[in-house]
Design a protein around this motif. Sequence first.
Motif, PDB file in Angstrom:
ATOM      1  N   LYS A  41      31.394  39.326  49.063  1.00  0.00           N
ATOM      2  CA  LYS A  41      30.640  38.154  48.877  1.00  0.00           C
ATOM      3  C   LYS A  41      31.568  37.090  49.421  1.00  0.00           C
ATOM      4  O   LYS A  41      31.331  35.829  49.267  1.00  0.00           O
ATOM      5  N   THR A  42      32.778  37.370  50.003  1.00  0.00           N
ATOM      6  CA  THR A  42      33.800  36.503  50.446  1.00  0.00           C
ATOM      7  C   THR A  42      34.237  36.898  51.945  1.00  0.00           C
ATOM      8  O   THR A  42      33.639  37.891  52.464  1.00  0.00           O
ATOM      9  N   SER A  43      34.842  35.982  52.722  1.00  0.00           N
ATOM     10  CA  SER A  43      35.220  36.447  54.274  1.00  0.00           C
ATOM     11  C   SER A  43      36.588  36.278  54.430  1.00  0.00           C
ATOM     12  O   SER A  43      36.762  36.268  55.613  1.00  0.00           O
ATOM     13  N   GLY A  44      37.433  35.913  53.728  1.00  0.00           N
ATOM     14  CA  GLY A  44      38.828  35.811  54.140  1.00  0.00           C
ATOM     15  C   GLY A  44      39.372  37.004  54.481  1.00  0.00           C
ATOM     16  O   GLY A  44      39.033  38.190  54.244  1.00  0.00           O
ATOM     17  N   ALA A  45      40.354  36.884  55.388  1.00  0.00           N
ATOM     18  CA  ALA A  45      41.103  38.120  55.999  1.00  0.00           C
ATOM     19  C   ALA A  45      42.257  38.584  55.133  1.00  0.00           C
ATOM     20  O   ALA A  45      42.608  39.728  55.171  1.00  0.00           O
ATOM     21  N   VAL A  46      42.759  37.729  54.169  1.00  0.00           N
ATOM     22  CA  VAL A  46      43.430  38.336  53.141  1.00  0.00           C
ATOM     23  C   VAL A  46      42.880  38.556  51.878  1.00  0.00           C
ATOM     24  O   VAL A  46      42.044  37.558  51.151  1.00  0.00           O
ATOM     25  N   LEU A  47      43.114  39.621  50.908  1.00  0.00           N
ATOM     26  CA  LEU A  47      42.542  39.821  49.655  1.00  0.00           C
ATOM     27  C   LEU A  47      43.701  40.061  48.746  1.00  0.00           C
ATOM     28  O   LEU A  47      44.631  40.753  48.856  1.00  0.00           O
ATOM     29  N   GLY A  48      43.366  39.297  47.617  1.00  0.00           N
ATOM     30  CA  GLY A  48      44.459  39.479  46.689  1.00  0.00           C
ATOM     31  C   GLY A  48      43.720  39.765  45.466  1.00  0.00           C
ATOM     32  O   GLY A  48      42.445  39.466  44.819  1.00  0.00           O
ATOM     33  N   PHE A  49      44.377  40.637  44.489  1.00  0.00           N
ATOM     34  CA  PHE A  49      43.548  41.267  43.145  1.00  0.00           C
ATOM     35  C   PHE A  49      44.452  41.018  42.291  1.00  0.00           C
ATOM     36  O   PHE A  49      45.689  41.266  42.242  1.00  0.00           O
ATOM     37  N   LEU A  50      43.895  40.522  41.136  1.00  0.00           N
ATOM     38  CA  LEU A  50      44.764  39.851  39.655  1.00  0.00           C
ATOM     39  C   LEU A  50      43.707  40.376  38.706  1.00  0.00           C
ATOM     40  O   LEU A  50      42.704  40.206  38.634  1.00  0.00           O
ATOM     41  N   ASP A  51      44.441  40.660  37.758  1.00  0.00           N
ATOM     42  CA  ASP A  51      43.812  40.953  36.304  1.00  0.00           C
ATOM     43  C   ASP A  51      43.754  39.809  35.496  1.00  0.00           C
ATOM     44  O   ASP A  51      44.439  38.639  35.953  1.00  0.00           O
ATOM     45  N   ASP A  52      42.835  39.286  34.851  1.00  0.00           N
ATOM     46  CA  ASP A  52      42.834  38.292  33.969  1.00  0.00           C
ATOM     47  C   ASP A  52      43.764  37.716  33.001  1.00  0.00           C
ATOM     48  O   ASP A  52      44.088  36.638  32.649  1.00  0.00           O
ATOM     49  N   ASP A  53      44.752  38.760  32.956  1.00  0.00           N
ATOM     50  CA  ASP A  53      45.898  38.441  32.032  1.00  0.00           C
ATOM     51  C   ASP A  53      47.276  38.240  32.862  1.00  0.00           C
ATOM     52  O   ASP A  53      48.196  38.318  32.238  1.00  0.00           O
ATOM     53  N   THR A  54      47.086  38.429  34.144  1.00  0.00           N
ATOM     54  CA  THR A  54      48.252  38.154  35.023  1.00  0.00           C
ATOM     55  C   THR A  54      48.777  37.107  35.183  1.00  0.00           C
ATOM     56  O   THR A  54      48.034  36.127  35.516  1.00  0.00           O
ATOM     57  N   VAL A  55      50.140  36.638  35.099  1.00  0.00           N
ATOM     58  CA  VAL A  55      50.725  35.310  35.361  1.00  0.00           C
ATOM     59  C   VAL A  55      51.333  35.451  36.632  1.00  0.00           C
ATOM     60  O   VAL A  55      52.168  36.271  36.728  1.00  0.00           O
ATOM     61  N   ILE A  56      51.124  34.694  37.665  1.00  0.00           N
ATOM     62  CA  ILE A  56      51.543  34.817  38.866  1.00  0.00           C
ATOM     63  C   ILE A  56      52.461  33.566  39.194  1.00  0.00           C
ATOM     64  O   ILE A  56      52.288  32.616  38.537  1.00  0.00           O
TER      65      ILE A  56
END
Length: 171
Positions: A41-56
């Motif tokens: 559903k997105t078109s970005g060239a870079v994909l990042g995956f995070l869980d809902d409890d991840t602090v970045i």
Amino acid sequence: VALVSVHDLTSLAQLDVSYSLITIKLDRNHPSYLRNQGVEKTSGAVLGFLDDDTVIPSNWVSDIAGILGEHPGRIIGGANVDHQPQFRFQLANAIQEHPLLEGLKNHRSLADEEIEIGHHDLPLSNAAMTRETFERIGGFNEVANYFMDGSEFLYIASRLGIPIHLYRSLE
């Protein structure tokens, strides 16, 4: 940036952020399905995956863009280290990083800025890649058990010769 969840995230779309933020609400709560739908559903060239409890860290997006700009064929992420002072968190980290127990490299802070790792050492709760790399792997297995979907994805990546790296700045 797209946030994908089974929960209503419309209030998050009101956040004052310096980038475009879209929310996607789905009805099936399986991480592989949510990840695959987010990509679809997105078109970005870079994909990042995070869980809902991840602090970045605040530099997470810019560092990923820079690293993948230099090394677009990599899957990258940061170590999954819990810095909470309570004994139970310290004990869990010690067990996960000890070489005679789980021995996971992704549960200890990195001494070097980056290291290449095996497919079992990257937490998908903090990972990024180009869309091209994602498509080369074929997406996440939406039938796999919750605990195996990421492992299978990274195993396929390693079989395809896709390098996997941890970066200190992405912890």
